[in-house]
Design an enzyme around this catalytic site. Structure first.
Site, PDB file in Angstrom:
ATOM      1  N   ARG A  54       0.806  -1.227   0.000  1.00  0.00           N
ATOM      2  CA  ARG A  54       0.000   0.000   0.000  1.00  0.00           C
ATOM      3  C   ARG A  54       0.838   1.276   0.000  1.00  0.00           C
ATOM      4  O   ARG A  54       0.382   2.312  -0.448  1.00  0.00           O
ATOM      5  CB  ARG A  54      -0.928  -0.015   1.200  1.00  0.00           C
ATOM      6  CG  ARG A  54      -2.335  -0.349   0.767  1.00  0.00           C
ATOM      7  CD  ARG A  54      -3.364   0.086   1.707  1.00  0.00           C
ATOM      8  NE  ARG A  54      -2.984  -0.114   3.099  1.00  0.00           N
ATOM      9  CZ  ARG A  54      -3.855  -0.374   4.047  1.00  0.00           C
ATOM     10  NH1 ARG A  54      -5.128  -0.498   3.745  1.00  0.00           N
ATOM     11  NH2 ARG A  54      -3.490  -0.505   5.285  1.00  0.00           N
ATOM     12  N   LYS A  93       1.442 -17.953   7.258  1.00  0.00           N
ATOM     13  CA  LYS A  93       0.594 -18.306   8.387  1.00  0.00           C
ATOM     14  C   LYS A  93       0.054 -17.023   9.010  1.00  0.00           C
ATOM     15  O   LYS A  93       0.691 -15.986   8.848  1.00  0.00           O
ATOM     16  CB  LYS A  93       1.377 -19.137   9.396  1.00  0.00           C
ATOM     17  CG  LYS A  93       2.292 -18.338  10.347  1.00  0.00           C
ATOM     18  CD  LYS A  93       2.807 -19.184  11.473  1.00  0.00           C
ATOM     19  CE  LYS A  93       2.826 -18.405  12.756  1.00  0.00           C
ATOM     20  NZ  LYS A  93       3.578 -18.954  13.840  1.00  0.00           N
ATOM     21  N   LYS A 115      13.701 -25.766   7.666  1.00  0.00           N
ATOM     22  CA  LYS A 115      14.959 -25.793   8.416  1.00  0.00           C
ATOM     23  C   LYS A 115      15.786 -27.016   8.020  1.00  0.00           C
ATOM     24  O   LYS A 115      15.256 -28.105   7.824  1.00  0.00           O
ATOM     25  CB  LYS A 115      14.677 -25.814   9.924  1.00  0.00           C
ATOM     26  CG  LYS A 115      14.159 -24.474  10.415  1.00  0.00           C
ATOM     27  CD  LYS A 115      13.939 -24.482  11.898  1.00  0.00           C
ATOM     28  CE  LYS A 115      13.358 -23.162  12.365  1.00  0.00           C
ATOM     29  NZ  LYS A 115      14.330 -22.071  12.340  1.00  0.00           N
ATOM     30  N   GLU A 155      10.733 -19.870  23.276  1.00  0.00           N
ATOM     31  CA  GLU A 155      11.180 -18.557  22.814  1.00  0.00           C
ATOM     32  C   GLU A 155      11.500 -17.698  24.025  1.00  0.00           C
ATOM     33  O   GLU A 155      10.778 -17.750  25.034  1.00  0.00           O
ATOM     34  CB  GLU A 155      10.083 -17.885  21.992  1.00  0.00           C
ATOM     35  CG  GLU A 155       9.780 -18.608  20.697  1.00  0.00           C
ATOM     36  CD  GLU A 155       8.638 -17.948  19.947  1.00  0.00           C
ATOM     37  OE1 GLU A 155       8.903 -17.259  18.975  1.00  0.00           O
ATOM     38  OE2 GLU A 155       7.487 -18.129  20.369  1.00  0.00           O
ATOM     39  N   ASP A 215      -1.010 -20.211  17.507  1.00  0.00           N
ATOM     40  CA  ASP A 215       0.153 -19.589  16.874  1.00  0.00           C
ATOM     41  C   ASP A 215       1.287 -20.580  16.637  1.00  0.00           C
ATOM     42  O   ASP A 215       2.025 -20.451  15.664  1.00  0.00           O
ATOM     43  CB  ASP A 215       0.648 -18.427  17.757  1.00  0.00           C
ATOM     44  CG  ASP A 215       1.755 -17.622  17.084  1.00  0.00           C
ATOM     45  OD1 ASP A 215       1.552 -17.218  15.921  1.00  0.00           O
ATOM     46  OD2 ASP A 215       2.817 -17.413  17.698  1.00  0.00           O
ATOM     47  N   HIS A 217       3.570 -25.385  13.805  1.00  0.00           N
ATOM     48  CA  HIS A 217       4.977 -25.800  13.889  1.00  0.00           C
ATOM     49  C   HIS A 217       5.156 -27.111  14.676  1.00  0.00           C
ATOM     50  O   HIS A 217       5.810 -28.044  14.207  1.00  0.00           O
ATOM     51  CB  HIS A 217       5.832 -24.722  14.554  1.00  0.00           C
ATOM     52  CG  HIS A 217       5.757 -23.387  13.889  1.00  0.00           C
ATOM     53  ND1 HIS A 217       5.762 -23.237  12.520  1.00  0.00           N
ATOM     54  CD2 HIS A 217       5.675 -22.129  14.384  1.00  0.00           C
ATOM     55  CE1 HIS A 217       5.685 -21.959  12.221  1.00  0.00           C
ATOM     56  NE2 HIS A 217       5.633 -21.265  13.333  1.00  0.00           N
ATOM     57  N   LYS A 227       6.427 -18.382  25.314  1.00  0.00           N
ATOM     58  CA  LYS A 227       7.154 -17.119  25.137  1.00  0.00           C
ATOM     59  C   LYS A 227       7.789 -16.726  26.460  1.00  0.00           C
ATOM     60  O   LYS A 227       7.329 -17.134  27.526  1.00  0.00           O
ATOM     61  CB  LYS A 227       6.186 -16.027  24.699  1.00  0.00           C
ATOM     62  CG  LYS A 227       5.506 -16.371  23.398  1.00  0.00           C
ATOM     63  CD  LYS A 227       5.566 -15.215  22.456  1.00  0.00           C
ATOM     64  CE  LYS A 227       5.081 -15.595  21.091  1.00  0.00           C
ATOM     65  NZ  LYS A 227       6.133 -15.662  20.089  1.00  0.00           N
TER      66      LYS A 227
END
Ligand code: NAD
Length: 484
Positions: A51, A148, A182, A216, A235, A240, A331
């Protein structure tokens, strides 16, 4: 041993959302690395479409800055950069209106591979597909790459699959899960199916259990609104971790071909039992020295979204009956570390009497950091003094094993984008796989909602909520350490 570069044919690649975070941080640097590796012919075109009202030179400046920040040092060469930028163009365009589409059409070459990368928010995936079709931009050699999240639940994933199927064949749709790109993930298949050593032991008779951890250390990082609607289950777990589970648990495909591999993965997802509520732990991080807690981060003081989930899954088939799969992701944990641990059973009989220092074998497949595979085996501790045993790792770190030239393995996006150009879908999710994964995930989330489940708090920088340790302890097991 230096890796071979297999050249690809000329192509046009349109990156919708080319000015966005993912394009600038991952997709364009990945393309630049492949360009530096000499994989392309001269007449390749990369067209950013977004945009923002840039012209071609303005966009090239943005890309150059991203390359300086995100491309590896060995690519930081002014000549290469200039040559790469020569191939970069830009079209200001709106995905949901007709604006900019005619200019895009004018730039596309006839009769060559044409890839459209959907690196925009998921609500624009459908409109983009519609526009590509409406402006007659799809040829037989067109592929679309969809980022995703692929849907929010089974219903929305089905609807998106149906929209895409109106305009494209399944063979033209590349649903990205970058974990599949990976190096180690493919090596997992090489180790399993390229050796006689492991496959005979790869079942419930010899494997006690399997642990899959994707930890993470970062928090939500500017994705607050999306994340608070999604949570760790949608998520990370639904895509994954499920994909990793499939590759570990699947039967050997008859050949390494996209549908043969994806058929086997689909069978695994369909063989998963529903997860019992007491086999799941949800968590939410609290504030600490490295930042505010989850609720403050997302600006929702009553949020019950999980930033951590651990669960025990069962693949109900002959191979895996009785071998649990423990999956966890979260997380703000103690470290960034993705690893699969295949925990073998103990030797059936001890000939050494008291065996201090001996443990059952563990095959660790590390996805990040330091990609590699390690097998823990027992040997005799060197030196005199009797038969003392010790565990040592047989290390198959790729950088070391493969020597100079392979110290810096390709990023997942490099491989995946080149696979799109080559037309190889093996490392991409098929529509039925994604739907099956949602069909397994949806009842878990619905159960939380029906019970008014509230996630357990955990300290930032920890290994997650204490209940996740209990999940293992109850079964007489424990998690392997998160620290890489
Ligand atoms: P972003 O917000 O940084 O960028 C979005 C891009 O879309 C921008 O270039 C913007 O100009 C463009 N855009 C927005 N509305 C548009 C419209 N109507 N028409 C044309 N262009 C429009 O988002 P992002 O973080 O780059 O994420 C892009 C996609 O990738 C999302 O689907 C996201 O879920 C997915 N993804 C992102 C990451 C990541 O690390 N950023 C990781 C995995 C998946």
């Amino acid at each position: 041993m230096v890796s071979r570069v297999i050249p690809v044919e000329p192509f046009d690649l349109v990156v919708f959302g080319g000015t966005g975070d993912l394009a600038q941080r991952k997709i364009l640097p990945a393309l630049f690395r492949r360009f530096c590796a000499g994989q392309w012919p001269d007449d390749v075109q990369i067209i950013g479409a977004a945009r923002a009202g840039f012209d071609r030179d303005g966009f090239r400046d943005v890309v150059a800055e991203s390359m300086r920040r995100h491309a590896p040092k060995h690519c930081q060469d002014a000549g290469k950069m200039a040559a790469f930028l020569q191939r970069v163009d830009y079209v200001p365009l709106d995905a949901s209106t007709g604006e900019g589409w005619d200019q895009l059409a004018e730039k596309l070459s006839v009769d060559r591979v044409r890839a459209f990368y959907f690196s925009v928010g998921p609500r624009l995936f459908g409109p983009l597909a519609d526009r590509i079709k409406a402006h007659a931009l799809a040829t037989a050699r067109t592929r679309i790459v969809v980022e995703k999240p692929f849907g929010h639940d089974l219903e929305s994933a089905r609807a998106l699959n149906a929209t895409l199927a109106e305009h494209f064949t399944e063979g033209q749709i590349y649903r990205i899960d970058h974990y599949l790109g990976k190096e180690t993930v493919q090596n997992l298949m090489a180790v399993r199916f390229g050796n006689m050593l492991f496959e005979p032991l790869w079942n419930s008779q010899y494997v006690d259990h399997i642990q899959i951890t994707v930890a993470e250390s970062v928090g939500i990082d500017g994705r607050e609104e999306y994340y608070d609607r999604a949570g760790a289950m949608r998520d990370m777990m639904q895509n994954h971790l499920m994909q990793l589970l499939c590759l570990i648990a699947m039967e050997p495909p008859a050949k390494f071909d996209p549908d043969a591999v994806r058929d086997e993965k689909l069978k695994v997802i369909r063989a998963l039992d529903p997860v019992k509520p007491h086999h799941i732990v949800r968590g939410q991080f609290e504030g600490g020295t490295n930042g505010p807690g989850y609720r403050a981060t997302v600006g929702n003081p009553r949020s019950t979204t999980e930033s951590y989930v651990a669960l025990r899954a069962h693949v109900s088939n002959w191979r895996w009956a009785g071998t649990p799969f423990y999956l966890r992701t979260g997380k703000r944990l103690v470290a960034r570390s993705s690893v699969i641990n295949v925990m073998f059973k103990d030797a059936p009989h001890s000939i050494f009497g008291e065996e201090v220092g001996r443990h059952a074998n563990v095959l660790s497949i590390r996805l990040q950091p330091n990609e590699g595979i390690t097998l823990k085996v027992t040997i005799k501790e060197p030196g005199p003094g009797g038969m003392r045993l010790v565990d040592v790792p047989l290390d198959m770190s790729f950088a070391e094993a493969l020597g100079p030239g392979n110290q810096d393995p390709p990023d997942a996006y490099e491989r995946l984008v080149m696979d799109v150009i080559r037309g190889n879908q093996t490392l991409f999710m098929r529509g039925d796989e994604v739907e099956a994964a949602w069909a397994w995930t949806d009842p878990i989330i619905a159960g939380w909602q029906a019970r008014g489940d509230v996630p357990k708090p955990y300290d930032s920088g920890s290994t997650g909520p204490g209940d996740a340790e209990l999940l293992m302890k109850r079964d007489g097991r424990h998690w392997q350490g998160i620290n890489p």
